[in-house]
Design a protein around this motif. Structure first.
Motif, PDB file in Angstrom:
ATOM      1  N   ASN A   7     -12.529  14.683 -15.554  1.00 27.05           N
ATOM      2  CA  ASN A   7     -11.062  14.588 -15.491  1.00 27.05           C
ATOM      3  C   ASN A   7     -10.466  14.225 -16.847  1.00 27.05           C
ATOM      4  O   ASN A   7      -9.575  13.377 -16.950  1.00 27.05           O
ATOM      5  N   LYS A  10      -2.391  10.831 -18.479  1.00 24.15           N
ATOM      6  CA  LYS A  10      -1.967   9.492 -18.066  1.00 24.15           C
ATOM      7  C   LYS A  10      -1.862   8.562 -19.274  1.00 24.15           C
ATOM      8  O   LYS A  10      -1.045   7.630 -19.279  1.00 24.15           O
ATOM      9  N   ALA A  67     -13.461   9.516 -18.981  1.00 23.11           N
ATOM     10  CA  ALA A  67     -13.467  10.479 -17.874  1.00 23.11           C
ATOM     11  C   ALA A  67     -14.879  10.607 -17.309  1.00 23.11           C
ATOM     12  O   ALA A  67     -15.795  11.046 -17.990  1.00 23.11           O
ATOM     13  N   PRO A 118      -5.305   7.664 -13.651  1.00 20.08           N
ATOM     14  CA  PRO A 118      -6.009   8.910 -13.321  1.00 20.08           C
ATOM     15  C   PRO A 118      -6.307   9.008 -11.833  1.00 20.08           C
ATOM     16  O   PRO A 118      -6.515   7.982 -11.162  1.00 20.08           O
ATOM     17  N   ALA A 119      -6.311  10.204 -11.308  1.00 20.42           N
ATOM     18  CA  ALA A 119      -6.620  10.419  -9.893  1.00 20.42           C
ATOM     19  C   ALA A 119      -8.018   9.894  -9.594  1.00 20.42           C
ATOM     20  O   ALA A 119      -8.958  10.091 -10.357  1.00 20.42           O
ATOM     21  N   SER A 160     -13.028   7.089 -10.895  1.00 19.58           N
ATOM     22  CA  SER A 160     -13.026   8.280 -11.750  1.00 19.58           C
ATOM     23  C   SER A 160     -13.073   7.969 -13.241  1.00 19.58           C
ATOM     24  O   SER A 160     -13.084   8.880 -14.059  1.00 19.58           O
ATOM     25  N   ASP A 173      -6.672  14.872 -17.105  1.00 22.67           N
ATOM     26  CA  ASP A 173      -5.881  13.894 -16.342  1.00 22.67           C
ATOM     27  C   ASP A 173      -5.821  12.562 -17.082  1.00 22.67           C
ATOM     28  O   ASP A 173      -4.758  11.942 -17.168  1.00 22.67           O
ATOM     29  N   CYS A 174      -6.944  12.114 -17.638  1.00 22.06           N
ATOM     30  CA  CYS A 174      -6.956  10.856 -18.395  1.00 22.06           C
ATOM     31  C   CYS A 174      -6.052  10.944 -19.628  1.00 22.06           C
ATOM     32  O   CYS A 174      -5.322  10.004 -19.943  1.00 22.06           O
TER      33      CYS A 174
END
Length: 217
Positions: free
Chosen positions: A194, A201, A190, A10-11, A16, A197-198
């Protein structure tokens, strides 16, 4: 390295995500890799039991064997679906969906699936065509029961019960029912909103594990 991080992490990692994210993903990756190996081995055993690739199989020009394999595959799926309908009657689903026993049935489904894998492997590797069909159909029926059992526990997990508590789940910041749902796990991991995103990924990690496992067999 940056490309790897962008693809699989994740970013903003590690800030994060929660502190237990890495430990979970390590075990989840190992589970995914072992699951892929199991799929490859059982598929090989299934095709071997059908006679494909053997002296009388497709490799020897046995076109009828290929047709029989397709018919058998369809018949096995039909039995699985019919068994799923039979196990999906309210009398059974209500038994599987008791809130205080959802972990027990969840674990039972996992154990039965593992035993089914042993039976499926033996049907092709040890017995060949003698008991192959009987064992495959038995596994298909048993897996249908596990599918219904697992789906019921997930359905119950989607509706938390404040009267049911679990110290381990509370220590992780989750309710008993939340620990059974992937969505709740991603929400827990998260930390900066996010979730998407998680989850993305997580999917990339699953696909990466399978790609890594392809050359191994």
């Amino acid at each position: 390295m940056e490309a790897f991080r962008a693809m699989f992490l994740p970013a903003g990692f590690p800030q994060s995500v929660s502190q237990d994210y890495v430990a979970y993903q390590v075990w989840d990756t190992l589970q995914g890799l072992m699951g892929y190996f199991k799929y490859v081995i059982l598929t090989f055993s299934f095709l071997r039991g059908l006679g494909l690739g053997g002296d009388g199989g497709a490799a020897a020009g046995g076109g009828s064997t290929v047709r029989n394999a397709v018919v058998f595959f369809v018949a096995r799926d039909c039995i699985h679906l019919l068994a799923g309908l039979a196990f999906g009657v309210p009398a059974l689903t209500e038994r599987f969906s008791g809130r205080k026993s959802i972990r027990r049935y969840r674990l039972l489904a996992k154990v039965i699936r593992a035993l089914n894998g042993v039976v499926e492997l033996a049907s092709g590797a040890l017995y060949g065509g003698r008991y192959f069909a009987h064992m495959q159909f038995l596994v298909s029926i048993s897996n249908a029961a596990c599918t219904v059992m697992s789906s019921q526990t997930r359905a119950v997990a989607a509706h938390p019960d404040p009267d049911v508590h679990d110290p381990l789940a509370q220590a992780a910041g989750l309710s008993l029912t939340q620990t059974l749902t992937p969505k709740a796990l991603m929400t827990h991991f998260a930390r900066i909103g996010n979730f998407a995103d998680c989850a993305a990924k997580e999917g990339n990690q699953d696909r990466g594990v399978k790609l890594a496992g392809i050359p191994s067999p």
